[in-house]
Design an enzyme around this catalytic site. Structure first.
Site, PDB file in Angstrom:
ATOM      1  N   GLU A   7     -62.434   7.372  34.277  1.00 58.54           N
ATOM      2  CA  GLU A   7     -63.430   8.318  33.772  1.00 58.54           C
ATOM      3  C   GLU A   7     -64.725   7.629  33.375  1.00 58.54           C
ATOM      4  O   GLU A   7     -65.801   8.174  33.511  1.00 58.54           O
ATOM      5  CB  GLU A   7     -62.877   9.093  32.576  1.00 58.54           C
ATOM      6  CG  GLU A   7     -63.876  10.056  31.977  1.00 58.54           C
ATOM      7  CD  GLU A   7     -63.228  11.125  31.133  1.00 58.54           C
ATOM      8  OE1 GLU A   7     -63.918  11.660  30.257  1.00 58.54           O
ATOM      9  OE2 GLU A   7     -62.046  11.435  31.342  1.00 58.54           O
ATOM     10  N   LYS A   8     -64.602   6.389  32.884  1.00 58.67           N
ATOM     11  CA  LYS A   8     -65.780   5.680  32.418  1.00 58.67           C
ATOM     12  C   LYS A   8     -65.578   4.179  32.604  1.00 58.67           C
ATOM     13  O   LYS A   8     -64.441   3.708  32.772  1.00 58.67           O
ATOM     14  CB  LYS A   8     -66.084   6.029  30.966  1.00 58.67           C
ATOM     15  CG  LYS A   8     -64.975   5.681  30.011  1.00 58.67           C
ATOM     16  CD  LYS A   8     -65.364   6.002  28.580  1.00 58.67           C
ATOM     17  CE  LYS A   8     -65.210   7.455  28.224  1.00 58.67           C
ATOM     18  NZ  LYS A   8     -63.805   7.897  28.196  1.00 58.67           N
ATOM     19  N   ASP A 103     -59.423  10.735  31.505  1.00 58.72           N
ATOM     20  CA  ASP A 103     -58.832  10.790  30.168  1.00 58.72           C
ATOM     21  C   ASP A 103     -57.725  11.846  30.138  1.00 58.72           C
ATOM     22  O   ASP A 103     -57.756  12.814  30.907  1.00 58.72           O
ATOM     23  CB  ASP A 103     -59.902  11.114  29.121  1.00 58.72           C
ATOM     24  CG  ASP A 103     -60.700   9.878  28.726  1.00 58.72           C
ATOM     25  OD1 ASP A 103     -60.317   8.770  29.143  1.00 58.72           O
ATOM     26  OD2 ASP A 103     -61.696  10.016  27.993  1.00 58.72           O
ATOM     27  N   ASP A 105     -56.693  14.706  29.115  1.00 57.60           N
ATOM     28  CA  ASP A 105     -56.852  16.079  28.637  1.00 57.60           C
ATOM     29  C   ASP A 105     -57.404  16.922  29.782  1.00 57.60           C
ATOM     30  O   ASP A 105     -57.661  16.406  30.869  1.00 57.60           O
ATOM     31  CB  ASP A 105     -57.768  16.148  27.404  1.00 57.60           C
ATOM     32  CG  ASP A 105     -59.137  15.531  27.648  1.00 57.60           C
ATOM     33  OD1 ASP A 105     -59.531  15.374  28.820  1.00 57.60           O
ATOM     34  OD2 ASP A 105     -59.820  15.188  26.669  1.00 57.60           O
ATOM     35  N   TYR A 328     -56.219   6.858  22.112  1.00 57.02           N
ATOM     36  CA  TYR A 328     -57.182   7.888  22.543  1.00 57.02           C
ATOM     37  C   TYR A 328     -57.517   8.854  21.402  1.00 57.02           C
ATOM     38  O   TYR A 328     -56.637   9.505  20.846  1.00 57.02           O
ATOM     39  CB  TYR A 328     -56.586   8.655  23.723  1.00 57.02           C
ATOM     40  CG  TYR A 328     -57.466   9.740  24.278  1.00 57.02           C
ATOM     41  CD1 TYR A 328     -58.649   9.426  24.922  1.00 57.02           C
ATOM     42  CD2 TYR A 328     -57.095  11.075  24.169  1.00 57.02           C
ATOM     43  CE1 TYR A 328     -59.454  10.426  25.442  1.00 57.02           C
ATOM     44  CE2 TYR A 328     -57.893  12.079  24.681  1.00 57.02           C
ATOM     45  CZ  TYR A 328     -59.074  11.751  25.319  1.00 57.02           C
ATOM     46  OH  TYR A 328     -59.869  12.742  25.825  1.00 57.02           O
ATOM     47  N   ARG A 330     -59.562  11.681  21.175  1.00 58.26           N
ATOM     48  CA  ARG A 330     -59.864  13.106  21.325  1.00 58.26           C
ATOM     49  C   ARG A 330     -58.597  13.936  21.505  1.00 58.26           C
ATOM     50  O   ARG A 330     -58.589  14.933  22.196  1.00 58.26           O
ATOM     51  CB  ARG A 330     -60.816  13.325  22.503  1.00 58.26           C
ATOM     52  CG  ARG A 330     -62.185  12.706  22.279  1.00 58.26           C
ATOM     53  CD  ARG A 330     -63.035  12.760  23.536  1.00 58.26           C
ATOM     54  NE  ARG A 330     -64.330  12.141  23.324  1.00 58.26           N
ATOM     55  CZ  ARG A 330     -65.438  12.798  22.983  1.00 58.26           C
ATOM     56  NH1 ARG A 330     -65.398  14.092  22.820  1.00 58.26           N
ATOM     57  NH2 ARG A 330     -66.571  12.156  22.801  1.00 58.26           N
TER      58      ARG A 330
END
Length: 657
Positions: A7-8, A103, A105, A328, A330
C-alpha cells in the site's frame, strides 16, 4: 516473477527486508535477489472522476443538472502519483504472479484491487492473485504473514463494500453540496455549504447539543440523607429512595422536585429506629479492559492527555511505520488472535524494558493467563493495537512515549490478575420509608496496580446483618440543581461517533447497530472531525467543541435525514453486511439513488436562514478557500467529489463524507 504490491513504501520496505537478497532499488520498486519485485502504491493512485469528466456542462454548478449520476463509473489517475501508476503498469504486465499487500481493512483492500482492475489484468491472473495481511512491520511478523497467504478472491466482498462506500459518498456529497451551495448563493451566502453523509450528522450532534445547553433552565431538586448509627456507635449514611406514590413530585429521572415532601420525610425519620430489611454481600471481580482499537485509544488519550483524535492518529502512524513499536493502528478490533498469545514471551520483556515503572508489576504478570481479549472468532482482517518486540529508540518524542506507554499498559493488563472487591448493598426501612447504601472494599488490586489506585479511599460500611436495628440520628435535606448537558469535547465527540446508536431515532436501526455501531470508520473519524474545523463549521472554546453560526445555519436548513445519524448508520450496517456476504452492491446503491433524487428536489424549497448570509466568509478568506479546494463559484465540485488522504497520508476519504 512474483510482484508484491504494497500500500505504501514503508510497508514495501518491511516486506523486502525479509525476502531474498541482494536487492536492487529502482524508481518505484525493489528487485529481489531471486528476480521477484516489491513495488507499492502511494495511498490511492486513482480517484473518482470529476463530474465534468462525464459531461463538460457539469463544470458549471447548475441546479437543473442535479442529481448527477454516472451511468458508467470512471476512475482517473491522481496527478501527483501518475508516475508510480506507470511503474506498476509495466511491472504488472511482466509479472506471472501478483500478491496484494494492502493494509488489512476494506479501504486497503480496495486501494490495490482498483489498481489491478484499472490496469486491465487478465481474469486468470486476477483469480490467482494472493493476499498478504500484515499488521506488524517487524521482520518476524512479516515472515509469519508471508507464510499465511490467502486467495485474494476471499476478500472481494471487502473490496465491493469499500467501492460502494466510495461511490455513495461521491454521489451524496457532491450532489447535496452543489444543491445547498446554490441555494445559499441565492440567499446571499458566498461560501460553500459542504454536505456529507458522515460530517453533517457529526455537525448535527454538536449543533443540537449546543442548542440544548442554550435552552436549558436549571431546576432545584432535593435529596434526603439519613444519618444512622449502630448499637456499637458506628456511623454511616443512607439515601432515601422515593416510593411510587412520590411519582407526581418527581421528574423523568426520578429526582424529587418538592422541598415540602423532602422535609416531611426528614421530620418523620429523625430520631426514629430503622431496620436493615435487605442485605446483599458479594465478592466480585472486574476483568481488565480490552486492548485498544483506534477509537478507544483516541478517546482515552483525549481524557488523559488532552490530545485530539488527529494528533493521536498521527502519533500512532509514526509508532507503526517509522519506529515499528506497535501493530497496525487503524484497527477497529479490540481482540487478539490466539496465535499472538504465544508471542508474549518475546514481547513482554521488551515492553518492561521500554516503560520505566512497569517493573513494579512484573511479579504479577502471568504469560499463561488468557484474558477475554484472546478470541479468534472476533478477529477478522486486523486485531487490537498492541506493542511489538521492538526496543524503544532514544529518539522518541514525549508524545510518542505517552501513546506507546498507554498501548503497552493495556497490553500488560491482559496478563495481570482481575481486580477483586467485596460489595455490600443494604436497604434500611425507617418510618415506612426506604433508604439505601452501598459499600465497596478492595480485596486485590490486580490490574489496577497500574492505575495507582488507593484502596484506602474505598467506601466503608460497619458490619451489618439483616434484621438489625439501627438509630436514625437525624435526617438531612440537600438542595441540588439540575445541570445542563456538557459541551462536546474531542473525547466525547469521538465517543459519540463510535457509540452512535444512542443518538439514532429509529429503534430498528438501534437494534442493528448493536454489532455495527459507529459513525464513520476508525480510519476516517479523526479526519472528519478536523474537516469540520477546517471548513469553519466547528470551533474550539477551551476544551469545548462548539458549532459556529455557519454550522448552525446549515443544520437548520437541511432535512433531518441529512443531520441525524440514522441514514449513515443504515449505510454502515449494509456496508458491513456486504463485507460478510449478507448483502450486495445493488441492494445498497438502489435505495440511495431513489432517496438522493428526493433530497435534491426537496432542497429547492428550503428557506435559507438570514443568519447564514450574515456569516458569509470575508472575500480574502473566501478566495483562499476556493483556491485551495477548487470550489469557486461556477466551477466543478473539485473537492466535493475528490478524495483526499487523511492527516497521516494513509486512507482516502471523500471530503464530503
Amino acid at each position: 516473477m512474483i510482484l508484491y504490491i504494497a500500500e505504501k513504501p514503508s510497508l514495501a520496505r518491511a516486506l523486502a527486508d525479509v525476502l531474498p537478497k541482494p536487492h536492487s532499488k529502482d524508481q518505484g520498486f525493489i528487485r529481489l535477489g531471486n528476480g521477484d519485485v516489491v513495488s507499492w502504491c502511494l495511498g490511492h493512485l486513482l480517484e473518482q472522476a470529476e463530474p465534468d469528466h462525464y459531461d463538460p456542462q457539469f463544470k458549471q454548478w447548475r441546479f437543473e443538472h442535479l442529481p448527477i449520476v454516472p451511468e458508467q463509473w470512471k476512475l482517473q489517475p491522481r496527478s501527483k502519483t501518475r508516475s508510480q501508476l506507470s511503474v506498476l503498469r509495466k511491472l504488472v504486465k511482466q509479472a506471472d504472479q501478483l500478491v496484494h499487500v494492502g493494509d488489512p481493512d476494506r479501504e486497503g483492500q480496495l486501494l490495490v484491487d482498483e489498481v489491478i482492475n484499472y490496469l486491465g489484468v487478465s481474469a486468470a491472473k486476477k483469480a490467482a492473485t494472493q493476499r498478504c495481511l500484515i499488521s506488524d512491520l517487524n521482520a518476524s511478523a512479516v515472515r509469519r504473514a508471508l507464510q499465511q497467504l490467502r486467495s485474494n478472491q476471499e476478500f472481494v466482498p471487502l473490496s465491493v463494500s469499500a467501492l460502494a462506500r466510495s461511490r455513495a459518498d461521491w454521489l451524496y456529497g457532491m450532489n447535496m453540496t452543489r444543491a445547498y451551495t446554490l441555494r445559499g448563493q441565492q440567499a446571499g451566502y458566498s461560501g460553500v455549504l459542504s454536505v456529507g453523509r458522515v460530517q453533517t450528522p457529526v455537525l448535527g450532534l454538536v449543533v443540537r447539543r449546543d442548542q440544548s445547553i442554550e435552552d436549558f433552565v436549571s431546576k432545584p431538586f432535593y435529596e434526603v440523607t439519613a444519618h444512622l448509627q449502630t448499637d456499637k456507635q458506628e456511623d454511616f449514611q443512607a439515601r432515601w429512595k422515593p416510593s411510587e406514590n412520590c411519582a407526581p413530585y418527581q421528574d423523568e429521572e426520578g429526582r424529587v422536585l418538592s422541598r415540602p415532601l423532602a422535609e416531611n420525610v426528614v421530620s418523620r425519620i429523625s430520631g426514629q429506629p430503622g431496620t436493615v430489611t435487605k442485605l446483599e454481600q458479594k465478592q466480585k471481580q472486574q476483568a481488565a479492559p480490552l486492548p485498544f482499537n483506534l477509537s478507544a485509544l483516541q478517546i482515552e488519550a483525549a481524557k488523559r492527555f488532552g490530545m485530539n483524535a488527529k494528533a493521536v492518529l498521527d502519533t500512532c502512524q509514526s509508532l507503526y511505520e517509522r519506529h515499528k513499536l506497535i501493530t497496525y493502528p487503524r484497527s477497529d478490533s479490540r481482540y487478539l488472535p490466539w496465535e499472538h498469545h504465544g508471542l508474549a514471551k518475546d514481547v513482554m520483556p521488551v515492553v518492561l524494558g521500554n516503560c520505566p515503572g512497569f517493573e513494579k508489576v512484573s511479579g504479577m504478570l502471568d504469560l499463561s493467563r488468557r484474558s477475554a481479549a484472546w478470541n479468534d472468532s472476533k478477529v477478522d482482517a486486523h486485531h487490537a493495537i498492541i506493542p511489538t518486540s521492538r526496543k524503544m529508540p532514544a529518539s522518541l518524542s514525549e508524545t510518542e512515549k505517552k501513546i506507546y506507554t498507554l498501548i503497552a499498559t493495556f497490553y500488560l493488563y491482559q496478563f495481570m490478575p482481575k481486580y477483586s472487591y467485596f460489595e455490600t448493598k443494604a436497604e434500611v426501612t425507617i418510618a415506612g420509608g426506604l433508604f439505601v447504601c452501598n459499600a465497596h472494599r478492595t480485596l486485590e488490586l490486580g490490574w489496577k496496580h497500574l492505575l495507582n489506585k488507593d484502596a484506602s479511599k474505598d467506601q466503608q460500611l460497619p458490619e451489618l446483618h439483616q434484621g438489625q436495628v439501627v438509630d436514625c440520628l437525624r435526617g438531612e435535606v440537600e438542595e441540588k440543581h439540575t445541570q445542563p448537558p456538557k459541551y462536546f469535547t474531542d473525547a466525547t465527540l469521538l465517543a459519540a461517533m463510535t457509540g452512535i446508536a444512542r443518538y439514532v431515532q429509529d429503534p430498528d436501526i438501534r437494534k442493528i447497530l448493536k454489532e455495527t455501531d459507529g459513525l464513520g470508520t476508525e480510519a476516517t473519524r479523526a479526519g472528519i472531525i478536523e474537516l469540520l474545523f477546517t471548513r469553519g463549521f466547528l470551533y474550539r472554546e477551551g476544551k469545548a467543541v462548539r458549532a459556529s453560526e455557519v454550522g448552525k445555519a446549515l443544520i437548520s436548513c437541511l432535512p433531518d435525514s441529512a443531520t441525524t445519524p440514522d441514514m449513515t448508520a443504515r449505510w454502515e450496517a449494509t456496508l458491513n453486511d456486504i463485507c460478510h456476504k449478507q448483502s450486495s452492491y445493488d441492494a445498497f446503491m438502489q435505495p440511495l439513488l431513489t432517496s438522493l433524487k428526493d433530497l435534491v428536489a426537496g432542497s429547492a424549497g428550503v428557506q435559507i436562514p438570514a443568519s447564514l448570509k450574515a456569516a458569509s466568509p470575508a472575500r480574502k478568506k473566501s478566495y483562499k478557500r476556493r483556491k485551495t479546494t477548487g470550489k469557486a463559484k461556477g466551477t466543478a465540485t473539485k473537492s466535493s467529489a475528490k478524495t483526499t488522504r487523511s492527516a497521516a497520508g494513509r486512507k482516502r476519504k471523500a471530503t464530503t463524507a
